[in-house]
Design a protein around this motif. Sequence first.
Motif, PDB file in Angstrom:
ATOM      1  N   CYS A 135      -5.321  -5.255  18.288  1.00 45.77           N
ATOM      2  CA  CYS A 135      -5.606  -3.974  18.935  1.00 45.77           C
ATOM      3  C   CYS A 135      -5.768  -2.885  17.886  1.00 45.77           C
ATOM      4  CB  CYS A 135      -4.488  -3.587  19.900  1.00 45.77           C
ATOM      5  SG  CYS A 135      -2.866  -3.402  19.110  1.00 45.77           S
ATOM      6  N   GLY A 136      -6.374  -1.788  18.298  1.00 46.35           N
ATOM      7  CA  GLY A 136      -6.452  -0.598  17.474  1.00 46.35           C
ATOM      8  C   GLY A 136      -5.347   0.359  17.867  1.00 46.35           C
ATOM      9  N   ASN A 137      -4.648   0.886  16.886  1.00 45.38           N
ATOM     10  CA  ASN A 137      -3.543   1.791  17.172  1.00 45.38           C
ATOM     11  C   ASN A 137      -3.369   2.724  15.988  1.00 45.38           C
ATOM     12  OD1 ASN A 137      -1.516   2.493  19.121  1.00 45.38           O
ATOM     13  ND2 ASN A 137       0.016   1.749  17.686  1.00 45.38           N
ATOM     14  N   ALA A 138      -3.230   4.028  16.262  1.00 47.64           N
ATOM     15  CA  ALA A 138      -3.145   5.009  15.182  1.00 47.64           C
ATOM     16  C   ALA A 138      -1.916   4.775  14.309  1.00 47.64           C
ATOM     17  CB  ALA A 138      -3.124   6.421  15.758  1.00 47.64           C
ATOM     18  N   GLU A 139      -0.809   4.328  14.909  1.00 50.30           N
ATOM     19  CA  GLU A 139       0.415   4.063  14.167  1.00 50.30           C
ATOM     20  C   GLU A 139       0.661   2.559  14.103  1.00 50.30           C
ATOM     21  OE1 GLU A 139       2.079   6.420  12.702  1.00 50.30           O
ATOM     22  OE2 GLU A 139       0.881   8.054  13.556  1.00 50.30           O
ATOM     23  N   ARG A 140       1.330   2.128  13.045  1.00 46.62           N
ATOM     24  CA  ARG A 140       1.677   0.713  12.931  1.00 46.62           C
ATOM     25  C   ARG A 140       2.560   0.316  14.115  1.00 46.62           C
ATOM     26  NH1 ARG A 140       1.932  -2.424   8.229  1.00 46.62           N
ATOM     27  NH2 ARG A 140       2.970  -4.426   8.561  1.00 46.62           N
ATOM     28  N   PRO A 141       2.159  -0.710  14.880  1.00 41.07           N
ATOM     29  CA  PRO A 141       3.002  -1.137  16.000  1.00 41.07           C
ATOM     30  C   PRO A 141       4.382  -1.545  15.491  1.00 41.07           C
ATOM     31  CG  PRO A 141       0.820  -2.125  16.154  1.00 41.07           C
ATOM     32  CD  PRO A 141       0.913  -1.485  14.801  1.00 41.07           C
ATOM     33  N   ALA A 142       5.392  -0.871  15.956  1.00 41.94           N
ATOM     34  CA  ALA A 142       6.749  -1.129  15.470  1.00 41.94           C
ATOM     35  C   ALA A 142       7.669  -1.372  16.650  1.00 41.94           C
ATOM     36  CB  ALA A 142       7.256   0.045  14.637  1.00 41.94           C
ATOM     37  N   SER A 143       8.310  -2.508  16.654  1.00 42.16           N
ATOM     38  CA  SER A 143       9.268  -2.818  17.716  1.00 42.16           C
ATOM     39  C   SER A 143      10.137  -3.973  17.245  1.00 42.16           C
ATOM     40  CB  SER A 143       8.538  -3.203  19.006  1.00 42.16           C
ATOM     41  OG  SER A 143       9.464  -3.575  20.010  1.00 42.16           O
ATOM     42  N   GLN A 144      11.368  -3.977  17.682  1.00 42.99           N
ATOM     43  CA  GLN A 144      12.248  -5.088  17.345  1.00 42.99           C
ATOM     44  C   GLN A 144      11.656  -6.368  17.912  1.00 42.99           C
ATOM     45  OE1 GLN A 144      16.211  -4.599  18.753  1.00 42.99           O
ATOM     46  NE2 GLN A 144      17.019  -6.344  17.631  1.00 42.99           N
ATOM     47  N   GLY A 145      11.574  -7.388  17.075  1.00 45.27           N
ATOM     48  CA  GLY A 145      11.010  -8.656  17.522  1.00 45.27           C
ATOM     49  C   GLY A 145       9.519  -8.755  17.363  1.00 45.27           C
ATOM     50  N   LEU A 146       8.885  -7.792  16.666  1.00 39.25           N
ATOM     51  CA  LEU A 146       7.436  -7.780  16.523  1.00 39.25           C
ATOM     52  C   LEU A 146       7.047  -7.660  15.055  1.00 39.25           C
ATOM     53  CD1 LEU A 146       4.809  -7.683  18.287  1.00 39.25           C
ATOM     54  CD2 LEU A 146       4.895  -5.207  18.019  1.00 39.25           C
ATOM     55  N   ILE A 147       6.074  -8.461  14.630  1.00 40.68           N
ATOM     56  CA  ILE A 147       5.512  -8.388  13.277  1.00 40.68           C
ATOM     57  C   ILE A 147       4.067  -7.928  13.393  1.00 40.68           C
ATOM     58  CG2 ILE A 147       4.846  -9.710  11.229  1.00 40.68           C
ATOM     59  CD1 ILE A 147       7.192 -11.583  11.809  1.00 40.68           C
ATOM     60  N   SER A 148       3.681  -6.966  12.566  1.00 35.06           N
ATOM     61  CA  SER A 148       2.304  -6.456  12.621  1.00 35.06           C
ATOM     62  C   SER A 148       1.659  -6.568  11.248  1.00 35.06           C
ATOM     63  CB  SER A 148       2.289  -5.003  13.105  1.00 35.06           C
ATOM     64  OG  SER A 148       3.112  -4.191  12.295  1.00 35.06           O
TER      65      SER A 148
ATOM     66  N   LEU B 149     -10.033   4.109  13.372  1.00 41.61           N
ATOM     67  CA  LEU B 149      -8.746   3.754  13.957  1.00 41.61           C
ATOM     68  C   LEU B 149      -8.265   2.462  13.304  1.00 41.61           C
ATOM     69  CD1 LEU B 149      -6.739   4.554  16.308  1.00 41.61           C
ATOM     70  CD2 LEU B 149      -7.910   2.811  17.659  1.00 41.61           C
ATOM     71  N   PRO B 150      -7.022   2.420  12.792  1.00 41.30           N
ATOM     72  CA  PRO B 150      -6.513   1.173  12.203  1.00 41.30           C
ATOM     73  C   PRO B 150      -6.452   0.060  13.245  1.00 41.30           C
ATOM     74  CG  PRO B 150      -5.128   3.039  11.601  1.00 41.30           C
ATOM     75  CD  PRO B 150      -6.064   3.530  12.670  1.00 41.30           C
ATOM     76  N   GLN B 151      -6.779  -1.153  12.814  1.00 41.87           N
ATOM     77  CA  GLN B 151      -6.728  -2.321  13.691  1.00 41.87           C
ATOM     78  C   GLN B 151      -5.617  -3.250  13.196  1.00 41.87           C
ATOM     79  OE1 GLN B 151     -10.141  -5.067  13.790  1.00 41.87           O
ATOM     80  NE2 GLN B 151     -10.277  -4.657  15.980  1.00 41.87           N
ATOM     81  N   TRP B 152      -4.842  -3.782  14.148  1.00 38.53           N
ATOM     82  CA  TRP B 152      -3.652  -4.561  13.803  1.00 38.53           C
ATOM     83  C   TRP B 152      -3.669  -5.924  14.479  1.00 38.53           C
ATOM     84  CZ3 TRP B 152      -0.539  -2.027  10.368  1.00 38.53           C
ATOM     85  CH2 TRP B 152      -0.679  -0.633  10.296  1.00 38.53           C
ATOM     86  N   LEU B 153      -3.109  -6.889  13.775  1.00 38.18           N
ATOM     87  CA  LEU B 153      -2.806  -8.204  14.337  1.00 38.18           C
ATOM     88  C   LEU B 153      -1.294  -8.259  14.508  1.00 38.18           C
ATOM     89  CD1 LEU B 153      -3.357 -11.255  14.984  1.00 38.18           C
ATOM     90  CD2 LEU B 153      -3.112 -11.663  12.517  1.00 38.18           C
ATOM     91  N   ILE B 154      -0.823  -8.613  15.693  1.00 37.92           N
ATOM     92  CA  ILE B 154       0.616  -8.630  15.944  1.00 37.92           C
ATOM     93  C   ILE B 154       1.041  -9.983  16.518  1.00 37.92           C
ATOM     94  CG2 ILE B 154       0.707  -6.135  16.340  1.00 37.92           C
ATOM     95  CD1 ILE B 154       0.906  -6.727  19.348  1.00 37.92           C
TER      96      ILE B 154
END
Length: 301
Positions: A147-160, A266-271
């Motif tokens: 997904c594209g997200n302005a901020e690095r997806p950050a959550s416990q249990g998640l690697i981006s 927009l930054p694109q991330w693999l999570i």
Amino acid sequence: MERRQLEYFVAIVEHGGFTHAARILRVAQPSLSRSIGKLERELGVPLFHRVGRNAVLSTAGELMADRARQVLRDMDSLRAAAQTIGTGAVGRVDVAATPSSTLEPVTSAIARLRAEHPGVTVSTWSALSAAEVIATVLRGRCEAGVCGNAERPASQGLISHYLREEDFLLVAPPGTAIGVDGTITPEDLRGMNFVVPQSATAVRARFDRLAATVGDLHIAAEVGDRSVVLPMVLRGIGAGLMPDGWEYLARRAGAEIYRFTPPERLPQWLIHRTGPLTPAARAFVETTLEIHTEKSNLPAG
């Protein structure tokens, strides 16, 4: 506890009740009900509240839903790990992605996987927004997401993993002539009509920001399904903002494509979730990152 019981439980959750789950699973509803009843007795708690003809998840059922999905994935991972010996990665990976991310990089990853890991099947799960992609992965419905997200997806249990900067393009009806040499500034949009997705998407957020900055941008149509934006643009209803994953299809269809100066990106991330991945999911993640690395090493221009 048997695997079949967990599969039945997850199917009821995902398909909204016993009747639909029984139809999808092709089992008799009484048999399905008996299996869930046995599971509830083994656990010592009700998983569903029966309200008339409907079944509503209990508190225990809500807590168990994600865990049941993960247990099933772990079982699949064990089976697939045994099958990979001497044959390469096999199995299925569920990937959540927004429409533009499905076009790129998910399509490229699937194409390479078919060549290098023909035993891997990728099943895509369409999401309307980055937030939905993240939630779907955290819930265990999918093992990976893009997904594209302005901020690095950050959550416990998640690697981006950062992939790239996704460019936003102006896709205009055939014959539209604006800007200079295929580039435009935000001021060039003044007075134009637009086809826009509904709120809570990155594209809509970009449009709203441009509209607030430039002014005099008109919404000709607002759509819930972003796949109809390009057909509406081609019919002359208005222009659209689209991530660059749509560029190839838009050009082939005859739309006019313009890039912004300065770029709209927009930054694109693999999570994916923390912990071990199934062989199929690991192959998808590694392949997607390989494609990103290769493209980043290409000379500019």
